[in-house]
Structures are given as structure tokens and as C-alpha cells.
Scaffold this motif. Structure first.
Motif, mmCIF file in Angstrom:
data_model
loop_
_atom_site.group_PDB
_atom_site.id
_atom_site.type_symbol
_atom_site.label_atom_id
_atom_site.label_comp_id
_atom_site.label_asym_id
_atom_site.label_seq_id
_atom_site.Cartn_x
_atom_site.Cartn_y
_atom_site.Cartn_z
ATOM 1 N N GLY A 30 -63.303 -15.722 -11.095
ATOM 2 C CA GLY A 30 -62.849 -16.163 -12.410
ATOM 3 C C GLY A 30 -63.725 -17.273 -12.976
ATOM 4 O O GLY A 30 -64.057 -17.271 -14.160
ATOM 5 N N TRP A 51 -67.191 -15.575 -13.814
ATOM 6 C CA TRP A 51 -67.089 -14.673 -14.963
ATOM 7 C C TRP A 51 -66.936 -15.496 -16.247
ATOM 8 O O TRP A 51 -67.499 -15.146 -17.265
ATOM 9 C CB TRP A 51 -65.882 -13.757 -14.824
ATOM 10 C CG TRP A 51 -66.040 -12.438 -14.143
ATOM 11 C CD1 TRP A 51 -65.611 -11.244 -14.634
ATOM 12 C CD2 TRP A 51 -66.590 -12.151 -12.860
ATOM 13 N NE1 TRP A 51 -65.861 -10.246 -13.717
ATOM 14 C CE2 TRP A 51 -66.467 -10.773 -12.628
ATOM 15 C CE3 TRP A 51 -67.171 -12.929 -11.870
ATOM 16 C CZ2 TRP A 51 -66.901 -10.163 -11.469
ATOM 17 C CZ3 TRP A 51 -67.605 -12.324 -10.708
ATOM 18 C CH2 TRP A 51 -67.473 -10.962 -10.520
ATOM 19 N N GLY A 52 -66.138 -16.554 -16.206
ATOM 20 C CA GLY A 52 -65.926 -17.370 -17.393
ATOM 21 C C GLY A 52 -67.148 -18.193 -17.765
ATOM 22 O O GLY A 52 -67.425 -18.414 -18.940
ATOM 23 N N PRO A 105 -70.949 -16.063 -19.912
ATOM 24 C CA PRO A 105 -69.600 -15.544 -20.080
ATOM 25 C C PRO A 105 -69.587 -14.022 -20.098
ATOM 26 O O PRO A 105 -70.363 -13.385 -20.811
ATOM 27 C CB PRO A 105 -69.182 -16.059 -21.451
ATOM 28 C CG PRO A 105 -70.453 -16.060 -22.228
ATOM 29 C CD PRO A 105 -71.539 -16.379 -21.221
ATOM 30 N N VAL A 162 -67.222 -10.595 -20.723
ATOM 31 C CA VAL A 162 -65.991 -10.137 -21.363
ATOM 32 C C VAL A 162 -65.888 -8.627 -21.203
ATOM 33 O O VAL A 162 -66.879 -7.921 -21.092
ATOM 34 C CB VAL A 162 -65.929 -10.506 -22.867
ATOM 35 C CG1 VAL A 162 -65.845 -11.999 -23.050
ATOM 36 C CG2 VAL A 162 -67.112 -9.946 -23.629
ATOM 37 N N SER A 164 -58.221 -18.386 -14.443
ATOM 38 C CA SER A 164 -59.457 -19.163 -14.332
ATOM 39 C C SER A 164 -60.556 -18.603 -15.236
ATOM 40 O O SER A 164 -61.297 -19.367 -15.865
ATOM 41 C CB SER A 164 -59.931 -19.241 -12.882
ATOM 42 O OG SER A 164 -60.195 -17.959 -12.363
ATOM 43 N N TRP A 165 -60.638 -17.288 -15.333
ATOM 44 C CA TRP A 165 -61.629 -16.656 -16.206
ATOM 45 C C TRP A 165 -61.392 -17.073 -17.650
ATOM 46 O O TRP A 165 -62.300 -17.508 -18.351
ATOM 47 C CB TRP A 165 -61.532 -15.147 -16.049
ATOM 48 C CG TRP A 165 -62.549 -14.321 -16.781
ATOM 49 C CD1 TRP A 165 -63.697 -14.743 -17.390
ATOM 50 C CD2 TRP A 165 -62.504 -12.914 -16.976
ATOM 51 N NE1 TRP A 165 -64.364 -13.674 -17.938
ATOM 52 C CE2 TRP A 165 -63.656 -12.537 -17.695
ATOM 53 C CE3 TRP A 165 -61.610 -11.918 -16.610
ATOM 54 C CZ2 TRP A 165 -63.917 -11.221 -18.058
ATOM 55 C CZ3 TRP A 165 -61.887 -10.603 -16.965
ATOM 56 C CH2 TRP A 165 -63.026 -10.255 -17.676
ATOM 57 N N THR A 166 -60.156 -16.976 -18.113
ATOM 58 C CA THR A 166 -59.809 -17.301 -19.489
ATOM 59 C C THR A 166 -60.019 -18.787 -19.783
ATOM 60 O O THR A 166 -60.577 -19.149 -20.821
ATOM 61 C CB THR A 166 -58.350 -16.911 -19.780
ATOM 62 O OG1 THR A 166 -58.182 -15.521 -19.478
ATOM 63 C CG2 THR A 166 -57.986 -17.170 -21.217
ATOM 64 N N VAL A 180 -61.963 -21.072 -18.203
ATOM 65 C CA VAL A 180 -63.377 -21.468 -18.182
ATOM 66 C C VAL A 180 -64.100 -20.902 -19.389
ATOM 67 O O VAL A 180 -64.882 -21.601 -20.046
ATOM 68 C CB VAL A 180 -64.059 -21.030 -16.861
ATOM 69 C CG1 VAL A 180 -65.562 -21.222 -16.926
ATOM 70 C CG2 VAL A 180 -63.483 -21.796 -15.701
ATOM 71 N N TYR A 181 -63.840 -19.665 -19.713
ATOM 72 C CA TYR A 181 -64.475 -19.046 -20.898
ATOM 73 C C TYR A 181 -64.105 -19.812 -22.166
ATOM 74 O O TYR A 181 -64.957 -20.130 -22.995
ATOM 75 C CB TYR A 181 -64.054 -17.581 -21.016
ATOM 76 C CG TYR A 181 -64.707 -16.877 -22.185
ATOM 77 C CD1 TYR A 181 -65.962 -16.308 -22.048
ATOM 78 C CD2 TYR A 181 -64.067 -16.786 -23.411
ATOM 79 C CE1 TYR A 181 -66.566 -15.665 -23.103
ATOM 80 C CE2 TYR A 181 -64.663 -16.157 -24.491
ATOM 81 C CZ TYR A 181 -65.924 -15.603 -24.325
ATOM 82 O OH TYR A 181 -66.531 -14.977 -25.376
ATOM 83 N N SER A 182 -62.826 -20.129 -22.306
ATOM 84 C CA SER A 182 -62.358 -20.815 -23.521
ATOM 85 C C SER A 182 -62.916 -22.227 -23.612
ATOM 86 O O SER A 182 -63.302 -22.677 -24.695
ATOM 87 C CB SER A 182 -60.825 -20.879 -23.521
ATOM 88 O OG SER A 182 -60.289 -19.580 -23.554
#
Length: 127
Positions: free
Chosen positions: A56, A59-60, A63, A65, A117-119, A121-123
Motif C-alpha cells: 500500500g 503503490w501510493g 502513484p 491507480v 495505506s494506498w489511499t 499515501v496517494y492522497s
């Protein structure tokens, strides 16, 4: 006599503090070690949580998606768990409920941790 009591006390304190003794850590990679269903389930659960968190975060940060990356996480996580219990530990899966039961250990919690965690870190990194 005091040395024996002292060593036993140290071992108990170490166990109470939650630290793994060297023999317990070595058991994680010993194909000759004996496992009960709960112990192996806990180990597989926590390995999968670590994989979910690490994937996660990666991936984040990259980035990435899309659904293909979610599927890739599932494939990596499941492959790693299978390789660990079948190749490293060489356990008889039938003693633990079969492949399905072992591969399902910690799956849903790790998917949740992975997506969270992906969401996050990406955000945080890309907005």
C-alpha cells in the motif's frame, strides 16, 4: 542454582515483554518445527498484514491507480503466503484445514490495510 532461576526469570520477562526469543524467531524458518493451527494462523496473518502495508505504501507513493494493481497485490500476497507455508515451512496443509484455510488467513484484514495505506499515501503525496 541461582543462575538457573535467573535464566528462567529472564526468559519469562522476555516473553512477557512481547519480544521473540531467538528460538522462536528461528522457528519461523525451520521446516522441522512443529506448529499448531493457531500459531501458524497468527504467523500467516501478520505476514500478510506486513505485505499489505508495504504494498500500500509503495503503490501510493509511485502513484499507481487502477484495479490491475489491486489484483497484483492479491496475487503477490497469496503467492508469498503459499510459498512460505508450502516451500519454507513444508507443512502438511491438510493438518491445518487445506490450502483454502491457510490462504485465507489474514486476507480480509490485509486487503483493508492495503487499501487504506494506498489511499492515504496517494492522497497525501499527490494532491
Amino acid at each position: 542454582m541461582k543462575e538457573g532461576k535467573s535464566a528462567k526469570l529472564n526468559h519469562q520477562q522476555q516473553h512477557q515483554n512481547g519480544h521473540l526469543s531467538p528460538s522462536k524467531f528461528a522457528k519461523l524458518f525451520d521446516p522441522e518445527a512443529s506448529w499448531d493451527k493457531d500459531q501458524l494462523g497468527d504467523v500467516l496473518h501478520w505476514i500478510r498484514q506486513v505485505i499489505g502495508l508495504v504494498c500500500g505504501l509503495i503503490w501510493g507513493a509511485i502513484p499507481l491507480v487502477g484495479g490491475i494493481w489491486f489484483i497484483l497485490f492479491l496475487v503477490l500476497s497469496t503467492s508469498f503466503i503459499y510459498g512460505y507455508y508450502a516451500i519454507v515451512l513444508k507443512v502438511d496443509e491438510e493438518e491445518f484445514g487445506g490450502h483454502g484455510a491457510l490462504l485465507q488467513e489474514g486476507l480480509f484484514a490485509s486487503v483493508t490495510l492495503f487499501l487504506l495505506s494506498w489511499t492515504l499515501v496517494y492522497s497525501l503525496a499527490h494532491f
